[in-house]
Motif scaffolding. Sequence first.
Motif, mmCIF file in Angstrom:
data_model
loop_
_atom_site.group_PDB
_atom_site.id
_atom_site.type_symbol
_atom_site.label_atom_id
_atom_site.label_comp_id
_atom_site.label_asym_id
_atom_site.label_seq_id
_atom_site.Cartn_x
_atom_site.Cartn_y
_atom_site.Cartn_z
ATOM 1 N N MET A 146 21.467 45.628 38.561
ATOM 2 C CA MET A 146 22.296 44.535 38.048
ATOM 3 C C MET A 146 23.661 45.092 37.648
ATOM 4 N N PRO A 147 24.751 44.410 38.006
ATOM 5 C CA PRO A 147 26.086 44.878 37.618
ATOM 6 C C PRO A 147 26.206 45.006 36.100
ATOM 7 N N ASP A 148 27.017 45.965 35.650
ATOM 8 C CA ASP A 148 27.111 46.278 34.230
ATOM 9 C C ASP A 148 27.641 45.135 33.375
ATOM 10 N N LEU A 149 28.448 44.248 33.949
ATOM 11 C CA LEU A 149 29.038 43.161 33.168
ATOM 12 C C LEU A 149 28.485 41.797 33.585
ATOM 13 N N SER A 150 27.319 41.799 34.192
ATOM 14 C CA SER A 150 26.720 40.540 34.632
ATOM 15 C C SER A 150 26.533 39.599 33.444
ATOM 16 N N GLY A 151 27.015 38.366 33.593
ATOM 17 C CA GLY A 151 26.875 37.360 32.551
ATOM 18 C C GLY A 151 27.930 37.426 31.473
ATOM 19 N N LYS A 152 28.836 38.405 31.516
ATOM 20 C CA LYS A 152 29.880 38.524 30.502
ATOM 21 C C LYS A 152 31.099 37.678 30.885
ATOM 22 N N ARG A 153 31.714 37.073 29.869
ATOM 23 C CA ARG A 153 32.987 36.374 30.094
ATOM 24 C C ARG A 153 34.067 37.114 29.317
ATOM 25 N N ILE A 154 35.087 37.533 30.042
ATOM 26 C CA ILE A 154 36.161 38.338 29.474
ATOM 27 C C ILE A 154 37.466 37.547 29.520
ATOM 28 N N VAL A 155 38.177 37.521 28.411
ATOM 29 C CA VAL A 155 39.539 36.993 28.392
ATOM 30 C C VAL A 155 40.468 38.188 28.602
ATOM 31 N N LEU A 156 41.159 38.192 29.741
ATOM 32 C CA LEU A 156 42.054 39.296 30.100
ATOM 33 C C LEU A 156 43.480 38.891 29.788
ATOM 34 N N GLY A 157 44.083 39.559 28.829
ATOM 35 C CA GLY A 157 45.456 39.252 28.436
ATOM 36 C C GLY A 157 46.445 40.235 29.007
ATOM 37 N N LEU A 158 47.563 39.742 29.553
ATOM 38 C CA LEU A 158 48.617 40.586 30.099
ATOM 39 C C LEU A 158 49.879 40.391 29.274
ATOM 40 N N LEU A 191 41.194 43.301 37.323
ATOM 41 C CA LEU A 191 40.556 41.992 37.432
ATOM 42 C C LEU A 191 39.484 41.990 38.513
ATOM 43 N N ARG A 192 39.805 42.538 39.670
ATOM 44 C CA ARG A 192 38.812 42.572 40.745
ATOM 45 C C ARG A 192 37.623 43.461 40.389
ATOM 46 N N ARG A 193 37.890 44.570 39.715
ATOM 47 C CA ARG A 193 36.807 45.466 39.322
ATOM 48 C C ARG A 193 35.902 44.812 38.282
ATOM 49 N N LEU A 194 36.494 44.057 37.368
ATOM 50 C CA LEU A 194 35.689 43.320 36.391
ATOM 51 C C LEU A 194 34.768 42.333 37.099
ATOM 52 N N GLN A 195 35.310 41.666 38.105
ATOM 53 C CA GLN A 195 34.495 40.706 38.856
ATOM 54 C C GLN A 195 33.414 41.414 39.668
ATOM 55 N N ASP A 196 33.746 42.574 40.219
ATOM 56 C CA ASP A 196 32.754 43.334 40.974
ATOM 57 C C ASP A 196 31.563 43.710 40.093
ATOM 58 N N GLU A 197 31.825 43.894 38.788
ATOM 59 C CA GLU A 197 30.755 44.242 37.853
ATOM 60 C C GLU A 197 30.086 43.011 37.252
ATOM 61 N N GLY A 198 30.413 41.815 37.796
ATOM 62 C CA GLY A 198 29.700 40.612 37.407
ATOM 63 C C GLY A 198 30.349 39.768 36.344
ATOM 64 N N ALA A 199 31.544 40.148 35.870
ATOM 65 C CA ALA A 199 32.185 39.403 34.790
ATOM 66 C C ALA A 199 32.899 38.158 35.316
ATOM 67 N N THR A 200 32.940 37.130 34.483
ATOM 68 C CA THR A 200 33.816 35.973 34.681
ATOM 69 C C THR A 200 35.062 36.218 33.846
ATOM 70 N N VAL A 201 36.235 36.049 34.452
ATOM 71 C CA VAL A 201 37.477 36.457 33.798
ATOM 72 C C VAL A 201 38.443 35.281 33.696
ATOM 73 N N ASP A 202 38.882 35.013 32.457
ATOM 74 C CA ASP A 202 39.967 34.062 32.210
ATOM 75 C C ASP A 202 41.218 34.855 31.884
ATOM 76 N N VAL A 203 42.307 34.573 32.583
ATOM 77 C CA VAL A 203 43.543 35.339 32.430
ATOM 78 C C VAL A 203 44.533 34.565 31.579
ATOM 79 N N VAL A 204 45.095 35.264 30.595
ATOM 80 C CA VAL A 204 46.153 34.715 29.735
ATOM 81 C C VAL A 204 47.329 35.667 29.810
ATOM 82 N N MET A 205 48.531 35.107 30.063
ATOM 83 C CA MET A 205 49.713 35.940 30.243
ATOM 84 C C MET A 205 50.808 35.527 29.274
ATOM 85 N N THR A 206 51.525 36.527 28.739
ATOM 86 C CA THR A 206 52.722 36.224 27.967
ATOM 87 C C THR A 206 53.864 35.913 28.932
ATOM 88 N N GLU A 207 54.927 35.335 28.401
ATOM 89 C CA GLU A 207 56.091 35.044 29.247
ATOM 90 C C GLU A 207 56.643 36.329 29.846
#
Length: 398
Positions: free
Chosen positions: A1-13, A26-42
């Motif tokens: 099972m991927p190491d981050l399976s079932g995890k939801r990560i908020v990725l801030g840039l 981001l792609r590596r997080l997904q490869d490990e099973g994570a769901t990623v929501d991206v938040v970016m500053t201006e």
Amino acid sequence: MPDLSGKRIVLGLTGGIACYKSAELLRRLQDEGATVDVVMTEAATGFITPATMQALSGRPVWTDAWDSRMDNRMAHINLTRGADAVLIVPASTDFLAKLAHGLADDLLATLCVARGAVPLLAAPAMNHEMWTHPATQRNAAQLRADGVTLIGPAEGDQACGETGTGRMMEPDQILRALVAFFQPKVLAGRRVLLTAGPTSEPIDPVRVLTNRSSGRMGYALARAAAEAGATVTLVSGPTALPCPDDVTRIGVTRATDMHAAVMAHAPGADLFIAVAAVADWGIANPSDTKLKKKAGGQPPTLRFVQNPDILADVAALSGGPWCVGFAAETDHLHEHAQAKRQRKGIPLIVGNLAQQVMDAEDAELILFDDDGAHPLPPQPKLQAARQLITWIAQRLPD
């Protein structure tokens, strides 16, 4: 099972040239099973576009605290509810200052303040003068005191052309740090000493006597112990493997070198795991020059000397560490492993069949103790290492 399976990560840039590495992360997080929501500053959008991050994540990218895509317009609240972690990559000098002082002047800063008990991790990225500035160091110390995990920074070449500390850790390092963060800290406060890899006994300057060992199991155990919160020292014979993160590696060649290094560190260890494939014999008469073929095809005469028994010597120490050995056998595994455990005087030995593990990515381990044999399921070596570390932690004396 991927190491981050079932995890939801908020990725801030936040703003910085290292934003381009966040796309790979981001792609590596997904490869490990994570769901990623991206938040970016201006500022981040000046280095990489929201369209790029949305295409990679397959989810909306958030930049505005007043975004009307959420019915209640409370993205700063909703995005962290149910999240497993907030991960800021890269974390700029300015954003570290905001975090340290609880400022909330944009979406990303506000959700960090409003995240409640959701863990916050950040990978600083900045010029080395900015990182070493007293204000930044005060902010970093305050963030650590507040329970924020800082990943790096590293030392090296920077985009500005200068060199120093402040370079963002690479995506694979950040990923490993996040995976390690989620591992149970079953060895927190413990000091672990391991051996790994083969030893190499010289016959002449170009030939050696050695054992077949990739070192993968030992290195996996070193990583698993570090992930579990231990302070880890790894005494390693020659391998091509990179040292695991947060592990101190001592490189050795001969069995006598390994014995000396282990005996120097064993008195301060709580746990010793002897994984290395140590050569039982060394060459008593190694040649100082390359041995040449003799007329008539007669091979050179080699005299052998028995190498020290590292595991037995550590087990015999008064007040020494709790000892775990490894036994790679070709037949009669149960008989040989238990006999070896009793001969060494140790509480646990880990057995496997050599023909199954040589150069393999997976391991099929059997644990032998006073209560008998305890087989573990076939699995990748890192997963086996984590399971073994958990098993050991439950039995370590206080």
